[in-house]
Write a protein that holds these residues in place. Structure first.
Motif, PDB file in Angstrom:
ATOM      1  N   LYS A 232       0.803  -1.133   0.069  1.00 30.65           N
ATOM      2  CA  LYS A 232       0.024  -0.076  -0.074  1.00 30.65           C
ATOM      3  C   LYS A 232       0.850   1.397  -0.023  1.00 30.65           C
ATOM      4  O   LYS A 232       0.222   2.520  -0.080  1.00 30.65           O
ATOM      5  CB  LYS A 232      -0.886  -0.163   0.991  1.00 30.65           C
ATOM      6  N   THR A 233       2.182   1.047   0.111  1.00 30.42           N
ATOM      7  CA  THR A 233       3.076   2.229   0.151  1.00 30.42           C
ATOM      8  C   THR A 233       3.274   2.950  -1.314  1.00 30.42           C
ATOM      9  O   THR A 233       3.017   2.420  -2.339  1.00 30.42           O
ATOM     10  CB  THR A 233       4.390   1.742   0.370  1.00 30.42           C
ATOM     11  N   GLY A 234       3.234   4.286  -1.159  1.00 32.04           N
ATOM     12  CA  GLY A 234       3.088   4.915  -2.286  1.00 32.04           C
ATOM     13  C   GLY A 234       4.536   4.837  -3.380  1.00 32.04           C
ATOM     14  O   GLY A 234       5.485   4.257  -2.728  1.00 32.04           O
ATOM     15  N   ASP A 235       4.142   5.427  -4.529  1.00 33.83           N
ATOM     16  CA  ASP A 235       5.509   4.964  -5.531  1.00 33.83           C
ATOM     17  C   ASP A 235       6.267   6.442  -5.717  1.00 33.83           C
ATOM     18  O   ASP A 235       5.864   7.475  -5.393  1.00 33.83           O
ATOM     19  CB  ASP A 235       5.067   4.626  -6.831  1.00 33.83           C
ATOM     20  N   MET A 236       7.439   6.113  -6.100  1.00 31.08           N
ATOM     21  CA  MET A 236       8.476   7.330  -6.333  1.00 31.08           C
ATOM     22  C   MET A 236       8.686   7.050  -7.885  1.00 31.08           C
ATOM     23  O   MET A 236       9.067   5.918  -8.296  1.00 31.08           O
ATOM     24  CB  MET A 236       9.705   7.290  -5.771  1.00 31.08           C
ATOM     25  N   TYR A 237       8.723   8.290  -8.589  1.00 32.23           N
ATOM     26  CA  TYR A 237       9.264   8.076  -9.973  1.00 32.23           C
ATOM     27  C   TYR A 237      10.404   8.915 -10.315  1.00 32.23           C
ATOM     28  O   TYR A 237      10.115  10.202 -10.002  1.00 32.23           O
ATOM     29  CB  TYR A 237       8.107   8.340 -11.010  1.00 32.23           C
ATOM     30  N   LEU A 238      11.133   8.384 -11.052  1.00 27.40           N
ATOM     31  CA  LEU A 238      12.258   9.163 -11.750  1.00 27.40           C
ATOM     32  C   LEU A 238      12.459   8.770 -13.215  1.00 27.40           C
ATOM     33  O   LEU A 238      12.260   7.439 -13.487  1.00 27.40           O
ATOM     34  CB  LEU A 238      13.591   9.194 -11.076  1.00 27.40           C
ATOM     35  N   VAL A 239      12.994   9.625 -14.117  1.00 28.89           N
ATOM     36  CA  VAL A 239      13.227   9.291 -15.412  1.00 28.89           C
ATOM     37  C   VAL A 239      14.674   9.459 -15.771  1.00 28.89           C
ATOM     38  O   VAL A 239      15.252  10.591 -15.526  1.00 28.89           O
ATOM     39  CB  VAL A 239      12.187  10.119 -16.224  1.00 28.89           C
ATOM     40  N   GLU A 240      15.317   8.501 -16.419  1.00 32.68           N
ATOM     41  CA  GLU A 240      16.709   8.635 -16.682  1.00 32.68           C
ATOM     42  C   GLU A 240      16.747   9.221 -18.190  1.00 32.68           C
ATOM     43  O   GLU A 240      15.771   9.214 -19.200  1.00 32.68           O
ATOM     44  CB  GLU A 240      17.203   7.042 -16.933  1.00 32.68           C
ATOM     45  N   THR A 241      17.563  10.014 -18.304  1.00 38.90           N
ATOM     46  CA  THR A 241      17.735  11.021 -19.667  1.00 38.90           C
ATOM     47  C   THR A 241      18.879   9.863 -20.451  1.00 38.90           C
ATOM     48  O   THR A 241      19.813   9.424 -20.036  1.00 38.90           O
ATOM     49  CB  THR A 241      18.729  12.181 -19.047  1.00 38.90           C
ATOM     50  N   LYS A 242      18.433   9.640 -21.893  1.00 38.89           N
ATOM     51  CA  LYS A 242      19.078   9.034 -22.878  1.00 38.89           C
ATOM     52  C   LYS A 242      18.415   9.481 -23.956  1.00 38.89           C
ATOM     53  O   LYS A 242      17.255   9.935 -24.172  1.00 38.89           O
ATOM     54  CB  LYS A 242      19.182   7.625 -22.414  1.00 38.89           C
ATOM     55  N   ASP A 243      19.371   8.979 -25.241  1.00 37.43           N
ATOM     56  CA  ASP A 243      18.626   9.050 -26.380  1.00 37.43           C
ATOM     57  C   ASP A 243      17.430   8.044 -26.599  1.00 37.43           C
ATOM     58  O   ASP A 243      17.349   7.064 -25.781  1.00 37.43           O
ATOM     59  CB  ASP A 243      19.502   8.407 -27.282  1.00 37.43           C
ATOM     60  N   GLY A 244      16.512   8.442 -27.143  1.00 37.72           N
ATOM     61  CA  GLY A 244      15.117   7.848 -27.351  1.00 37.72           C
ATOM     62  C   GLY A 244      14.308   8.004 -26.209  1.00 37.72           C
ATOM     63  O   GLY A 244      14.275   8.852 -25.569  1.00 37.72           O
ATOM     64  N   HIS A 245      13.631   6.874 -26.062  1.00 37.28           N
ATOM     65  CA  HIS A 245      12.356   6.913 -25.093  1.00 37.28           C
ATOM     66  C   HIS A 245      13.160   7.030 -23.771  1.00 37.28           C
ATOM     67  O   HIS A 245      14.010   6.161 -23.499  1.00 37.28           O
ATOM     68  CB  HIS A 245      11.648   5.557 -25.141  1.00 37.28           C
ATOM     69  N   PRO A 246      12.709   7.746 -22.616  1.00 41.29           N
ATOM     70  CA  PRO A 246      13.371   7.757 -21.592  1.00 41.29           C
ATOM     71  C   PRO A 246      13.050   6.450 -20.714  1.00 41.29           C
ATOM     72  O   PRO A 246      11.807   6.006 -21.019  1.00 41.29           O
ATOM     73  CB  PRO A 246      12.497   8.993 -20.764  1.00 41.29           C
ATOM     74  N   ALA A 247      13.956   6.101 -19.709  1.00 43.41           N
ATOM     75  CA  ALA A 247      13.656   4.906 -18.960  1.00 43.41           C
ATOM     76  C   ALA A 247      12.997   5.276 -17.462  1.00 43.41           C
ATOM     77  O   ALA A 247      13.539   6.334 -16.885  1.00 43.41           O
ATOM     78  CB  ALA A 247      15.079   4.319 -18.738  1.00 43.41           C
ATOM     79  N   LEU A 248      11.827   4.657 -17.074  1.00 41.73           N
ATOM     80  CA  LEU A 248      11.208   5.294 -15.929  1.00 41.73           C
ATOM     81  C   LEU A 248      11.889   4.289 -14.783  1.00 41.73           C
ATOM     82  O   LEU A 248      11.992   3.251 -14.927  1.00 41.73           O
ATOM     83  CB  LEU A 248       9.462   5.141 -16.120  1.00 41.73           C
ATOM     84  N   GLN A 249      12.181   4.856 -13.802  1.00 44.55           N
ATOM     85  CA  GLN A 249      12.556   4.087 -12.457  1.00 44.55           C
ATOM     86  C   GLN A 249      11.388   4.347 -11.323  1.00 44.55           C
ATOM     87  O   GLN A 249      10.989   5.576 -11.127  1.00 44.55           O
ATOM     88  CB  GLN A 249      13.781   4.801 -11.918  1.00 44.55           C
ATOM     89  N   ALA A 250      10.856   3.289 -10.893  1.00 43.41           N
ATOM     90  CA  ALA A 250       9.753   3.407  -9.819  1.00 43.41           C
ATOM     91  C   ALA A 250      10.353   2.276  -8.627  1.00 43.41           C
ATOM     92  O   ALA A 250      10.443   1.276  -9.010  1.00 43.41           O
ATOM     93  CB  ALA A 250       8.508   2.948 -10.624  1.00 43.41           C
ATOM     94  N   TRP A 251       9.814   2.859  -7.503  1.00 44.24           N
ATOM     95  CA  TRP A 251       9.814   2.024  -6.255  1.00 44.24           C
ATOM     96  C   TRP A 251       9.060   2.566  -5.269  1.00 44.24           C
ATOM     97  O   TRP A 251       8.624   3.654  -5.442  1.00 44.24           O
ATOM     98  CB  TRP A 251      11.568   1.873  -5.982  1.00 44.24           C
ATOM     99  N   LYS A 252       9.064   1.797  -4.548  1.00 44.72           N
ATOM    100  CA  LYS A 252       7.991   2.274  -3.185  1.00 44.72           C
ATOM    101  C   LYS A 252       9.046   3.282  -2.260  1.00 44.72           C
ATOM    102  O   LYS A 252      10.166   3.094  -1.966  1.00 44.72           O
ATOM    103  CB  LYS A 252       7.946   1.088  -2.285  1.00 44.72           C
ATOM    104  N   TYR A 253       8.328   4.381  -1.970  1.00 44.20           N
ATOM    105  CA  TYR A 253       8.919   5.653  -1.142  1.00 44.20           C
ATOM    106  C   TYR A 253       8.032   6.032  -0.361  1.00 44.20           C
ATOM    107  O   TYR A 253       6.992   7.016  -0.901  1.00 44.20           O
ATOM    108  CB  TYR A 253       9.563   6.371  -2.118  1.00 44.20           C
ATOM    109  N   PRO A 254       7.770   5.815   0.833  1.00 43.37           N
ATOM    110  CA  PRO A 254       6.845   6.247   1.725  1.00 43.37           C
ATOM    111  C   PRO A 254       7.005   7.732   1.984  1.00 43.37           C
ATOM    112  O   PRO A 254       8.306   8.169   2.230  1.00 43.37           O
ATOM    113  CB  PRO A 254       6.729   5.343   3.035  1.00 43.37           C
TER     114      PRO A 254
END
Length: 777
Positions: A232-254
């Protein structure tokens, strides 16, 4: 927020050095023009240049058994791995370094050099071979004859070795496994671990790794761990910078104030039987009595869990979400039955020590050692486990027990480090003591008025003591743990080469705190070409606490971050441990509990003003401030709360609003989030974006775009407020960098130097000076 100084003190701290880019169109400074040679002179005092010039400064020692230890003795010829026999003080080479380097090179580590092996762990294996860890790789080496090393193949998942070193436990697909070290055979121990409800998982929000959090039983047959529920813990999102489609990083971060945060269900795993015993109690908070994670120490483990020597029972401490309520419990590991023994409740927050959980489980005597600050100082107390009643205080009076290093329940002796327990001695100097479990006057084993680093032998007969002050290099001696007498001198540090390079120590000073009564301690860094007839701008390096302070150490260091380097460019630099930082009394530490916008700034301002009155060469019209992480938060706060005092600020990776930081750290120091009828909250007093409109001076905001400790949204909240207030400011975002800036650190450091040179000193920096890449290995 939690400092990653979090992260080991010398090179880890260097990560804090950052930079700033001045805004386009900024007027060129009037004043002197600095050259590349000026910056090169400053760079001479960076840690990577100063540390190699200190000879015979023995750092951490490692006991092989009760009578032998190994250590590294460095000089101009490189690192020398030595061992000493404590019974007679005889020193000899630990191993043949040239042969080992050749063997490691054959085994595939071609970067190894004989004079800089980088050994982090060494012991003799059961078969007589050398069991060595080098830069995170594990080798078994036979250095007889020609010499050969075999890389011990590890699974892709990091493991935790059992006490007998025959098995290692690890996590795979949310479940607990063990691997036989000798054969590599893997066995699954649990089967019901699922995504976000896995066993031993290491996720505190700000920290998320593949490490397993657990404690092996002394007999290597059981594992104490937990099943961590973050579904039930909320998510954290960060986006990696790179050529093409960015890569999403997601994990639990209360976050602080979240209705649902991470919980743990405690279990015991019988390894031979592959059986899980769930302790018969409700789920516990993902909390620690010491830090903002269930695993506080650098070596991992589960700090608030301690096995009985016979592996039949387990003691543990449960901490409430707000850190105000502690419960000491004992579990029967076969049945899962749990007995509550005693509680401690506090009005602000409870801590079980400094750097170390100091409570101990003594089942043979049916007693427990408990740490408490109930008399405004950190002392030890003895509890009866039969009835949960206090027997008596083990230590009393002013000063803190900081680290309990050993308890001998047969002789009923406790050995501990402590601060502030000797009148007239710097209250930050750690000293070493022993005391009876039955109370009485503690015996001081290290009488020198200095900061003492202690490594005690496993049997408690000897200890190695490396003592120093800010201005005097370390002396390392072997001492008898019974009375502290010196058995032999291990090494005396020689700073001849360091002095020849122009080095000078920082100057310790004391000033009064905001209350006009309490002594504050700090360090001052002046240019080596200091001229008392000149006026110098002053820069305040700040880390406000509450879990650590601005001063890196009151012991000897060849460099304190890059404070001396910055001073070399024409500044006086200070670091001041203000009220609200640890190591002093409980009331000192509690000074601004629940009011984190304080950030020890009233003490910083009054301290700098006192220094300006004391020293006419300090220019109080040119005051700058900088810091990283919590220091980045404090820097922006200073620029907004004291806009007429602080003229230039450099703010790195700040946790500018702890509602956008992980729950544990924020809720410990600020309290649980409450919302008033008018929509205001008890967290408003620490939110920098709410006062950003007050900015008058030059402010640089720096953040890594993949900061998974303090999310970059903290800085963006301040950026948005500054834009809405029509304020000029500078900003540097570091693509794909985390809370530490890694390979970007030299660039950021140079830019920070430029920022203060240009905007505070009124000088012109050289163009694009390149600091050398830092030696991460």
């Amino acid at each position: 927020m939690r400092s990653t100084i979090g992260m080991s003190r010398l090179y880890g701290a260097l990560v804090c050095g950052l930079l700033a880019a001045s805004s386009a169109g900024s007027a060129m400074a009037e004043g002197r023009t600095l050259t590349a040679q000026d910056y090169a002179q400053a760079e001479r005092f960076m840690m990577y240049n100063t540390a190699p010039l200190v000879d015979h400064a023995v750092g951490t020692v490692h006991w092989l058994d009760g009578a032998h230890f190994w250590y590294v003795d460095h000089d101009a010829g490189g690192d020398h791995y030595m061992q000493m026999d404590a019974t007679n003080g005889a020193a000899s080479p630990l191993l043949d370094q040239a042969k080992l380097a050749a063997a490691l090179s054959k085994a595939g580590d071609s970067a190894i050099k004989a004079d800089k092996l980088g050994i982090t762990d060494y012991r003799v294996a059961a078969d007589g071979r050398d069991d060595i860890e080098v830069h995170g790789k594990h080798y078994l080496c036979n250095l007889k004859d020609a010499g050969e090393c075999t890389l011990v193949k590890a699974g892709k998942e990091p493991g935790v070795l059992s006490p007998d070193r025959k098995q290692e436990a690890f996590i795979r697909n949310w479940n607990m496994w063990v691997r036989d070290v000798a054969t590599g055979k893997e066995t699954q121990l649990t089967t019901n671990g699922v995504e976000n409800f896995g066993y031993a998982t290491d996720n505190a929000g700000w920290k998320h790794t593949d490490n397993a959090i657990l404690e092996w039983s002394p007999d290597s047959k059981q594992i104490a761990t937990f099943q961590q529920d973050q579904r039930k813990t909320g998510d954290m999102y960060l986006v990696e910078t790179k050529d093409g489609h960015p890569a999403l990083q997601a994990w639990k971060y209360p976050f602080a104030g979240d209705k649902d945060v991470t919980m743990i269900e405690r279990v015991i795993i019988d390894v031979p039987a592959h059986k899980v015993v769930r302790l018969k109690m409700p789920a516990d908070q993902h909390r620690s009595s010491l830090c903002d994670d269930v695993s506080c120490g650098e070596d991992g483990g589960w700090d608030d869990v301690k096995w009985a020597p016979d592996s039949k029972t387990l003691a543990f401490v449960s901490t409430s979400r707000d850190h105000k309520h502690e419960t000491f419990r004992i579990a029967d590991v076969k049945t899962g039955e749990v007995r509550t023994v005693f509680h401690e409740d506090v009005p602000t927050y409870y801590e079980s020590g400094n750097d170390m959980v100091n409570w101990r489980y003594l089942p043979a005597a049916n007693e427990a050692i408990w740490f408490s600050e109930r008399n405004n100082w950190g002392n030890l107390y003895l509890y009866d486990l039969a009835n949960g009643q206090l027997k008596h205080a083990i230590t009393t009076g002013d000063g803190n027990v900081t680290q309990v290093l050993k308890v001998d329940d047969k002789t009923r002796t406790v050995w501990f480090r402590g601060v502030g327990r000797t009148s007239g001695v710097n209250p930050y100097y750690q000293q070493f003591w022993k005391v009876s479990l039955d109370g009485g006057q503690p015996v001081l084993l290290t009488p020198e008025p200095a900061d003492h680093e202690i490594t005690l032998s496993d049997d408690g007969k000897y200890f190695v003591d490396s003592y120093s002050t800010t201005t005097t290099p370390p002396v390392t001696v072997l001492r008898d743990a019974n009375d502290g007498h010196t058995v032999t001198t291990v090494a005396k540090a020689d700073i001849t080469r360091l002095l020849a390079a122009g080095w000078q120590p920082p100057e310790p000073f004391t000033v009064k705190a905001r209350d006009g009564k309490t002594d504050l301690y700090g360090l001052m860094f002046k240019p080596t070409h200091f001229d008392p007839q000149k006026k110098y701008p002053i820069v305040d390096y700040i880390y406000p606490g509450p879990q650590t302070g601005s001063v890196m150490s009151f012991g000897f260091l060849p460099s304190h971050y890059d404070n001396q380097s910055l001073a070399e460019l024409g500044f006086v630099v200070v670091a001041i441990d203000g009220m609200g930082t640890p190591w002093r009394s409980k009331s000192f530490h509690d000074a601004w509990y629940g009011k984190m916008g304080d950030n020890t700034l009233p003490d910083q301002v009054t301290a700098i003003k006192q220094l300006g009155q004391r020293y006419p060469w300090i220019d109080l019209d040119r005051v700058g401030i900088w810091g990283h992480s919590g220091g980045g938060d404090a820097t922006a706060d200073a620029m907004f709360s004291y806009p007429d005092f602080f003229k230039v600020g450099w703010s790195e990776s700040g946790n500018h609003d702890n509602r956008v930081y992980e729950d544990d750290w924020a809720e410990k120091w600020q309290g649980l989030l409450t919302v008033n009828k008018d929509g205001s909250t008890n967290y408003d007093n620490q939110a920098n974006q709410l006062i950003a409109k007050n900015l008058k001076g030059k402010l640089m905001l720096v953040h890594g775009s993949l900061d998974d400790n303090v999310p970059p949204y903290n800085t963006l909240l301040v950026v948005d407020a500054l834009i809405k207030a029509n304020k000029d400011f500078d900003m540097l975002f570091l693509p794909n960098q985390h809370h530490g800036y890694a390979s970007d650190t030299p660039y950021v450091t140079r830019r920070r130097w430029d920022y203060f040179v240009h905007n505070l000193a009124g000088d012109t920096p050289p163009t694009e000076y390149a600091l050398k890449p830092w030696p991460w290995r």
